[in-house]
Write a protein that holds these residues in place. Structure first.
Motif, PDB file in Angstrom:
ATOM      1  N   VAL A  75     -38.229  28.725-108.338  1.00  0.00           N
ATOM      2  CA  VAL A  75     -37.874  27.299-108.378  1.00  0.00           C
ATOM      3  C   VAL A  75     -36.357  27.119-108.442  1.00  0.00           C
ATOM      4  N   LEU A  76     -35.673  27.913-109.264  1.00  0.00           N
ATOM      5  CA  LEU A  76     -34.219  27.777-109.422  1.00  0.00           C
ATOM      6  C   LEU A  76     -33.431  28.626-108.434  1.00  0.00           C
ATOM      7  N   ASN A  77     -34.133  29.445-107.638  1.00  0.00           N
ATOM      8  CA  ASN A  77     -33.478  30.298-106.643  1.00  0.00           C
ATOM      9  C   ASN A  77     -32.471  31.246-107.301  1.00  0.00           C
ATOM     10  N   ILE A  78     -32.932  31.930-108.355  1.00  0.00           N
ATOM     11  CA  ILE A  78     -32.123  32.932-109.058  1.00  0.00           C
ATOM     12  C   ILE A  78     -32.763  34.292-108.812  1.00  0.00           C
ATOM     13  N   PRO A  79     -31.976  35.334-108.552  1.00  0.00           N
ATOM     14  CA  PRO A  79     -32.572  36.680-108.419  1.00  0.00           C
ATOM     15  C   PRO A  79     -33.285  37.067-109.710  1.00  0.00           C
ATOM     16  N   ILE A  80     -34.493  37.573-109.569  1.00  0.00           N
ATOM     17  CA  ILE A  80     -35.274  37.913-110.759  1.00  0.00           C
ATOM     18  C   ILE A  80     -34.608  39.048-111.534  1.00  0.00           C
ATOM     19  N   ASP A  81     -33.855  39.919-110.846  1.00  0.00           N
ATOM     20  CA  ASP A  81     -33.158  41.006-111.537  1.00  0.00           C
ATOM     21  C   ASP A  81     -32.074  40.461-112.466  1.00  0.00           C
ATOM     22  N   GLU A  82     -31.481  39.343-112.106  1.00  0.00           N
ATOM     23  CA  GLU A  82     -30.469  38.739-112.974  1.00  0.00           C
ATOM     24  C   GLU A  82     -31.117  38.177-114.237  1.00  0.00           C
ATOM     25  N   ILE A  83     -32.291  37.567-114.090  1.00  0.00           N
ATOM     26  CA  ILE A  83     -33.006  37.055-115.268  1.00  0.00           C
ATOM     27  C   ILE A  83     -33.403  38.218-116.175  1.00  0.00           C
ATOM     28  N   ARG A  84     -33.828  39.330-115.581  1.00  0.00           N
ATOM     29  CA  ARG A  84     -34.193  40.499-116.388  1.00  0.00           C
ATOM     30  C   ARG A  84     -32.983  41.073-117.106  1.00  0.00           C
ATOM     31  N   MET A  85     -31.834  41.118-116.436  1.00  0.00           N
ATOM     32  CA  MET A  85     -30.637  41.659-117.069  1.00  0.00           C
ATOM     33  C   MET A  85     -30.188  40.796-118.255  1.00  0.00           C
ATOM     34  N   LEU A  86     -30.308  39.484-118.104  1.00  0.00           N
ATOM     35  CA  LEU A  86     -29.886  38.584-119.173  1.00  0.00           C
ATOM     36  C   LEU A  86     -30.927  38.486-120.291  1.00  0.00           C
ATOM     37  N   ASN A  87     -32.176  38.846-120.002  1.00  0.00           N
ATOM     38  CA  ASN A  87     -33.257  38.726-120.993  1.00  0.00           C
ATOM     39  C   ASN A  87     -34.088  40.009-121.037  1.00  0.00           C
ATOM     40  N   PRO A  88     -33.485  41.133-121.421  1.00  0.00           N
ATOM     41  CA  PRO A  88     -34.231  42.401-121.412  1.00  0.00           C
ATOM     42  C   PRO A  88     -35.297  42.483-122.493  1.00  0.00           C
ATOM     43  N   GLN A  89     -35.311  41.555-123.443  1.00  0.00           N
ATOM     44  CA  GLN A  89     -36.277  41.630-124.538  1.00  0.00           C
ATOM     45  C   GLN A  89     -37.699  41.299-124.085  1.00  0.00           C
TER      46      GLN A  89
END
Length: 649
Positions: A299-313
């Motif tokens: 929906v936000l057109n963000i790479p999923i790897d970037e979300i994982r890097m910012l939220n590794p928990q």
């Protein structure tokens, strides 16, 4: 002679005792600066492969590596001692050969690892400093994650310690951190740094010495206390109990000193910090519902790897938020407002796929036809040519179609993420595109073969009610016409027999909808259905994640206005909460039922009128025909009687 020997032995013993008393005991200072240990074992972070860190999204997309000097230059003991003193640390950092050996390892074999850790420290270092300052601790402790995890939030040791600060599960839970299947706060940079600072402060309050506190952070207070008892209760320095500590802990404090040295003086030895192409500024948003990373990324057109890097928990790409237990989501600052404004769209994106079921009905078949026959419906006998109404319908025809799609590689995408997006494997993508390597570049076009299952709808063998009632009537018309034509030339007795048999056949083919019994049964069924509708309780709906008033209204065949009125909503109020109970009005459903009943009643009335008219016309025609035939027979009898009288005359 014996007396002379005794005197000589006594003199020698006295001299040796005097020399022993005169020899000074080794001081702690001498141990710190002259300690040698060829069996020292570096921490596991020294074994970290550089390519593992290079896979980090931040290193790949926010930094440009600067080539390090090919010439390896190492320092000497005097240089290391002088530069350590120039750091003016809040924690004592003496030099000895063990420290020098570990500094040489960083500056020599592990140069590329140091370069990658410098880049990661640009992002995580600010978090470390903020949490240490909150607890009033020395800032030199910010380099503990260098020797713990090589600044890798997903690092896991052989013993099971996890995260930047390498917490064991029991220690993490004791500090109040969540460790579960979906969430592991040991990997969260902010949460783990906050708890590491608190834990280090507790250890320092126990021992009053930072070297002992750092050693206890590595091997636990129990091992440090045991080493102190073996070395003597008065021992209050790491270097005094050095020989009684576990092998890895002996090299832990020297590695901490070496890490501080290398992270401050790397440029002097040809190790350069990567250039930051653009700053990564982040912010957090509170999530009170269950959401998947794929929903946010699409929906936000963000790479999923970037979300994982910012939220590794979040270990399974799922944020298990709820109204009672919210979680924090870290995003680039410009995307936080987009998330808040698009929250409903994010939750609705493929909600059936990502929302777990709260209740399940046993033995429920999704493909089962949910439409039921209306109450009071009488079965209609089908002609011999028609299939029976209970005959099973034909099976749907299933055909697989292969669609070839073209995917343009976006920023931060790799074969794994692209394969996951289309539900295929990375090996298939390499095969379809003849790729020898496992990496793709931004802007590169890939062919993706996606299989789609096309189902051809089955033909329902049940005819509509109108058609089922019309078919036998149409088929009986030729038979009735034939009976009329035959009656004109058949004798009276045989005509009566034929007419009775034809009427019985016609009565079998056509349902007796105009009979009194049928009307009474239909009225009773309608009354029973109305009584059931009155007894039924108002329907209650429990709001699930991703649902809105429009969806609920469509599901129950009502309108949004009706839902709002039934639940006392204000005008324009559309906000719903998960597990909220909604009353679903059944007025519309009853109205639809009444309308359908009225329409059916009108149809039945028309059919009955038409049937009566047909009967009247048929009976009148039959009467006329019988009258004509009777007249003819009367004339024939008269003519025959006249002929007989003439013959007699």
């Amino acid at each position: 002679m014996t007396t002379m020997r005794q005197l000589l032995i006594a003199a020698l013993l006295a001299f040796s005792a005097a020399t022993v008393e005169a020899a000074p005991a080794p001081s702690v200072l001498d141990i710190k600066h002259s300690l040698r240990d060829d069996n020292v074992r570096p921490s596991e972070s020294f074994e970290t492969q550089s390519r593992v860190l290079e896979e980090n999204f931040f290193l790949r997309n926010y930094t440009d590596a600067r080539p390090n000097s090919t010439e390896i230059r190492l320092g000497n003991a005097e240089e290391y001692t002088r530069k350590l003193a120039e750091l003016n640390p809040g924690i004592e950092m003496p030099y000895n050969p063990v420290v020098g050996k570990l500094i040489d390892m960083y500056l020599g074999k592990r140069r590329s690892l140091v370069s990658n850790m410098l880049a990661l420290h640009d992002y995580y270092g600010d978090i470390f400093i903020e949490e240490l300052e909150k607890e009033g601790l020395p800032l030199e402790l910010q380099y503990l994650p260098v020797i713990e995890s090589a600044i890798n939030p997903n690092a896991v040791s052989r013993a099971g310690a996890t995260g930047l600060w390498q917490f064991m599960p029991a220690t993490a839970k004791g500090l109040g951190m969540e460790v579960s299947t979906l969430v592991d706060e040991r990997r969260d940079a902010r949460e783990s740094s906050r708890n590491a600072a608190r834990y280090l402060k507790q250890l320092y309050n126990i021992y009053g010495d930072w070297s002992l506190a750092i050693a206890a952070y590595n091997c636990g207070p129990g091992n440090v206390n045991k080493a102190r008892r073996r070395a003597g209760e008065a021992s209050s320095d790491f270097w005094e109990i050095y020989n009684f500590l576990p092998t890895e802990t002996r090299g832990y404090v020297p590695a901490f000193i070496a890490a501080n040295y290398v992270m401050n003086y790397h440029d002097d030895y040809g190790i350069h910090r990567p250039v930051i192409k653009r700053p990564l500024i982040t912010d957090t948003v509170e999530v009170r519902e269950r959401v998947h990373f794929n929903q946010i990324a699409n929906v936000l057109n963000i790479p999923i790897d970037e979300i994982r890097m910012l939220n590794p928990q979040y270990r399974k790409d799922v944020i298990p938020g709820s109204p009672t237990r919210p979680y924090l989501l870290t995003l680039p600052s410009q995307q936080v407002l987009s998330y808040i404004s698009s929250r409903d769209e994010i939750l609705a994106y493929e909600s059936e796929k990502y929302t777990p079921r709260s209740t399940v009905e046993l033995g429920r078949n999704k493909n089962k036809n949910k439409e039921e026959e209306p109450a009071g419906q009488q079965p209609v006998e089908q002609p011999a040519e028609q299939p029976a109404p209970n005959q099973p319908s034909q099976q749907p025809v299933v055909a697989d179609a292969v669609n070839k799609l073209t995917h343009t590689v976006g920023r931060g995408e790799d074969l794994g993420s692209i394969a996951k997006q289309y539900g295929v494997s990375a090996t298939d993508i390499k095969k379809w595109n003849n790729l020898r390597r496992g990496k793709v570049r931004e802007g590169e076009q890939l062919v993706i073969e996606v299989r789609q299952r096309n189902t051809v709808a089955a033909v329902n063998t049940r005819a509509s009610k109108a058609n089922s009632s019309e078919v036998p009537a149409r088929q009986t018309k030729p038979a009735a016409q034939a009976s009329r034509n035959e009656n004109a030339s058949v004798p009276e007795r045989t005509r009566n027999r034929y007419s009775s048999s034809s009427t019985t056949a016609q009565s079998r083919a056509v349902p007796q909808r105009n009979s009194e019994k049928y009307k009474n049964k239909k009225q009773e069924a309608a009354k029973q259905q109305a009584a059931k509708a009155k007894k039924q309780k108002p329907v209650e709906h429990t709001v699930k994640s991703g649902e809105s008033l429009e969806k609920i209204a469509k599901r129950y065949g009502t309108t949004v206005d009706a839902l709002q009125k039934a639940n006392g909503f204000k005008k324009g109020q559309t906000n719903l909460q998960i597990d909220q109970k909604l009353k679903v009005p059944k007025a519309n459903a009853n109205a639809n039922a009444k309308n359908s009943k009225n329409a059916k009643a009108e149809k039945n009335q028309k059919n009955s009128k038409n049937a009566k008219a047909d009967k009247n016309t048929k009976s009148s025609k039959n009467k006329k025909e019988t009258a004509k035939s009777s007249k003819k027979s009367a004339k024939e009898t008269k003519s025959t009687s006249k002929k007989s009288t003439k013959k007699k005359k």
